[in-house]
Scaffold this active site. Structure first.
Site, short mmCIF file in Angstrom:
data_model
loop_
_atom_site.label_atom_id
_atom_site.label_comp_id
_atom_site.label_asym_id
_atom_site.label_seq_id
_atom_site.Cartn_x
_atom_site.Cartn_y
_atom_site.Cartn_z
N SER A 31 0.80 -1.06 0.22
CA SER A 31 -0.18 -0.08 -0.06
C SER A 31 0.84 1.36 0.05
O SER A 31 1.80 1.35 0.79
CB SER A 31 -1.03 0.08 1.32
OG SER A 31 -1.57 1.30 1.30
N THR A 84 -8.58 -0.94 2.75
CA THR A 84 -8.21 -1.36 1.22
C THR A 84 -8.86 -2.70 1.28
O THR A 84 -9.34 -3.39 2.12
CB THR A 84 -6.97 -1.09 0.97
OG1 THR A 84 -6.71 -1.29 -0.15
CG2 THR A 84 -6.12 -2.07 1.88
N LYS A 88 -13.60 -2.80 2.41
CA LYS A 88 -14.45 -1.67 2.29
C LYS A 88 -15.84 -2.11 2.21
O LYS A 88 -16.49 -1.10 2.83
CB LYS A 88 -13.98 -1.01 0.76
CG LYS A 88 -12.89 -0.33 0.54
CD LYS A 88 -12.63 0.34 -0.60
CE LYS A 88 -11.23 0.73 -0.83
NZ LYS A 88 -11.11 1.57 -2.09
N ASP A 124 -13.21 7.89 -1.98
CA ASP A 124 -12.60 7.66 -3.16
C ASP A 124 -13.43 8.53 -4.47
O ASP A 124 -12.89 9.02 -5.42
CB ASP A 124 -13.15 6.27 -3.58
CG ASP A 124 -12.13 5.32 -3.09
OD1 ASP A 124 -11.00 5.73 -2.64
OD2 ASP A 124 -12.43 4.05 -2.70
N GLY A 149 -16.32 -0.68 -16.17
CA GLY A 149 -16.52 -1.49 -15.06
C GLY A 149 -17.69 -1.41 -14.17
O GLY A 149 -18.44 -0.35 -14.40
N ALA A 150 -17.91 -2.83 -13.34
CA ALA A 150 -18.97 -2.50 -12.52
C ALA A 150 -18.67 -3.20 -11.20
O ALA A 150 -19.44 -3.50 -10.50
CB ALA A 150 -20.14 -3.58 -13.11
N GLY A 151 -17.24 -3.21 -10.71
CA GLY A 151 -16.97 -3.46 -9.49
C GLY A 151 -17.04 -2.34 -8.35
O GLY A 151 -17.80 -1.58 -8.56
N ALA A 153 -14.88 -0.15 -7.26
CA ALA A 153 -14.45 1.30 -7.74
C ALA A 153 -15.36 1.87 -8.76
O ALA A 153 -15.87 3.23 -8.54
CB ALA A 153 -13.03 1.12 -8.23
N TYR A 247 -2.91 3.50 -11.56
CA TYR A 247 -1.45 4.13 -11.36
C TYR A 247 -0.44 3.25 -11.47
O TYR A 247 0.68 3.89 -11.74
CB TYR A 247 -1.77 5.17 -10.20
CG TYR A 247 -1.82 4.49 -8.94
CD1 TYR A 247 -3.02 4.21 -8.31
CD2 TYR A 247 -0.89 3.69 -8.29
CE1 TYR A 247 -3.44 3.69 -7.14
CE2 TYR A 247 -1.09 2.98 -7.29
CZ TYR A 247 -2.30 3.04 -6.52
OH TYR A 247 -2.69 2.49 -5.29
N GLY A 268 -4.57 7.39 -12.47
CA GLY A 268 -5.15 7.31 -11.17
C GLY A 268 -4.30 7.51 -10.09
O GLY A 268 -5.01 7.77 -8.70
P1 NDP Z 1 -13.16 -5.15 -8.65
O1 NDP Z 1 -12.68 -6.55 -8.51
O2 NDP Z 1 -14.15 -4.75 -7.80
O3 NDP Z 1 -13.86 -4.93 -9.91
C1 NDP Z 1 -12.96 -5.16 -11.30
C2 NDP Z 1 -13.64 -4.86 -12.38
O4 NDP Z 1 -12.93 -5.01 -13.56
C3 NDP Z 1 -14.92 -5.41 -12.90
O5 NDP Z 1 -16.14 -4.62 -13.48
C4 NDP Z 1 -14.49 -6.72 -13.95
O6 NDP Z 1 -15.49 -7.08 -14.92
C5 NDP Z 1 -13.42 -5.69 -14.59
N1 NDP Z 1 -12.32 -6.59 -15.21
C6 NDP Z 1 -11.28 -7.23 -14.66
N2 NDP Z 1 -10.69 -7.84 -15.68
C7 NDP Z 1 -11.04 -7.27 -16.90
C8 NDP Z 1 -10.72 -7.42 -18.26
N3 NDP Z 1 -9.71 -8.26 -18.46
N4 NDP Z 1 -11.50 -6.94 -19.29
C9 NDP Z 1 -12.71 -6.14 -18.75
N5 NDP Z 1 -13.00 -5.87 -17.63
C10 NDP Z 1 -12.30 -6.54 -16.51
O7 NDP Z 1 -12.03 -4.08 -8.42
P2 NDP Z 1 -11.91 -2.50 -8.08
O8 NDP Z 1 -13.34 -2.00 -8.70
O9 NDP Z 1 -12.06 -2.44 -6.46
O10 NDP Z 1 -10.73 -1.98 -8.65
C11 NDP Z 1 -10.92 -1.51 -10.11
C12 NDP Z 1 -9.73 -0.92 -10.56
O11 NDP Z 1 -9.77 0.15 -9.88
C13 NDP Z 1 -8.21 -1.64 -10.00
O12 NDP Z 1 -7.37 -1.57 -10.91
C14 NDP Z 1 -7.93 -0.56 -8.78
O13 NDP Z 1 -6.44 -0.69 -8.57
C15 NDP Z 1 -8.63 0.84 -9.27
N6 NDP Z 1 -8.76 1.62 -8.10
C16 NDP Z 1 -7.81 2.83 -8.11
C17 NDP Z 1 -8.12 3.83 -6.96
C18 NDP Z 1 -7.32 4.94 -6.87
O14 NDP Z 1 -7.35 5.70 -5.78
N7 NDP Z 1 -6.69 5.25 -8.16
C19 NDP Z 1 -9.18 3.29 -5.87
C20 NDP Z 1 -9.75 2.29 -6.14
C21 NDP Z 1 -9.71 1.39 -7.07
P3 NDP Z 1 -16.45 -8.42 -14.51
O15 NDP Z 1 -17.57 -7.70 -13.70
O16 NDP Z 1 -16.52 -9.03 -15.86
O17 NDP Z 1 -15.67 -9.42 -13.77
#
Ligand code: NDP
Length: 304
Positions: A31, A84, A88, A124, A149-151, A153, A247, A268
């Protein structure tokens, strides 16, 4: 100097007499928060003796130990925590209070000690809005946004875009079921301000996507050297700018494509810095040296 990685076992003998802050994660060793906050605390202490004995620690806490960790850290008078991966979302059910703006996100990254327990915040979204403004000179308000994306973040970013009244929000994801669940959660936020909210399959971007949009990558595609960009940028209507939450590495395939097309783009790092700065403001109640935090994060990244 950077502290070791602590575990819950260390709390039994915990005797730090000053004001303690910490990040909890699993893993947590890499981190950037500890060097970033330690540098800011040193700067604050140089101008205000109240901060002379503030220190930021890091704890490796597996998810099953989070409830016990939160109880123990409260009992040991920690003033604030960052959370982290993977804490979260898990932490939300363990808080005395959740800041109203963080409730629709369903996740918190910053906890502030109160006598009643932990008060949870999510900084965030603030980090994202500040970074987009600082790096790309764009406001989320009034801007069409294409979010990838739909995770976790992406969810925070979508809530921030809707709360700040973006012009329209298009969310693309690889897995349809994750996207549908996100859309259901966001629909109430988009309804009253009547913000158009659409979903699309990342592999087949629709023709109706807006031109001059801000594209935000909240997928993890780009973290690994072997990753392709999450979407073919050249196939979209020309965006106004591209922001990638990743980043490390600093230049992802998506950002490289933006550069080739002559589209303004940013990674980022500024988001990381601004979410951290907002957290430190919540804990200290004073304005914090953001430039110092950025320099420390950049230096730690070079070493990583
Ligand atoms: P999650 O695991 O919750 O979500 C991951 C997302 O990425 C999902 O939507 C997933 O899709 C998608 N994904 C993963 N691999 C692929 C691929 N090969 N092609 C297309 N889509 C893909 O992660 P987070 O949401 O927590 O984090 C996402 C990103 O944001 C990370 O890289 C993290 O480092 C970055 N981040 C940066 C921050 C900052 O302060 N700059 C703060 C928080 C996060 P699917 O639903 O299909 O699995």
């Amino acid at each position: 100097m950077l502290e070791a990685v602590h575990t819950l076992a260390d709390l039994a003998q915990w005797s730090y007499p000053g004001t303690a802050l910490a990040v909890l994660g699993h893993p947590v060793a890499h981190s950037l928060s500890p060097p970033m906050h330690q540098a800011a605390l040193a700067r604050l202490a140089a101008r205000d003796p109240r901060f002379a004995h503030w220190r930021y620690f890091r704890f490796d806490v597996p998810p099953e130990d989070l409830p016990r960790a939160l109880r123990l850290l409260h009992a040991k008078n920690f003033q604030g925590l960052n959370l982290t991966v993977p804490h979260k979302i898990l932490a939300v059910a363990r808080l005395a209070e959740v800041e109203p703006s963080a409730r629709p996100v369903g996740a918190v990254n910053t906890l502030l000690r109160t006598d009643a327990g932990w008060h949870g915040f999510n900084t965030d979204g603030h980090g994202l809005a500040m970074a987009v403004q600082e790096e790309l000179r764009r406001d989320l308000a009034g801007t069409p946004v294409i979010l990838l994306g739909a995770g976790g973040a992406a969810r925070g970013a979508a809530v921030e875009c809707l709360q700040r009244r973006c012009a329209e929000l298009w969310i693309g994801n690889r897995t349809r079921s994750h996207l549908d669940a996100l859309l259901v959660a966001l629909a109430p936020l988009a309804q009253a301000p009547r913000i158009p909210l659409h979903a699309f399959d990342l592999a087949h971007p629709p023709a109706g996507l807006p031109a001059h949009a801000l594209v935000i990558n909240a997928t993890s595609a780009g973290l690994r050297a072997s990753d392709a960009a999450p979407v073919a940028l050249a196939g979209l209507p020309r965006p106004a700018a591209v922001f990638d939450m990743i980043y490390n590495p600093p230049l992802t395939p998506l950002l490289r494509d933006a550069g080739r097309l002559g589209v303004p783009h940013a990674n980022g790092l500024a988001m990381l810095v601004h979410q951290g700065a907002r957290a430190l403001e919540l804990w200290t109640g004073v304005s914090v040296p953001v430039g110092t935090m950025r320099a420390a994060a950049e230096a730690a990244l070079v070493k990583s």
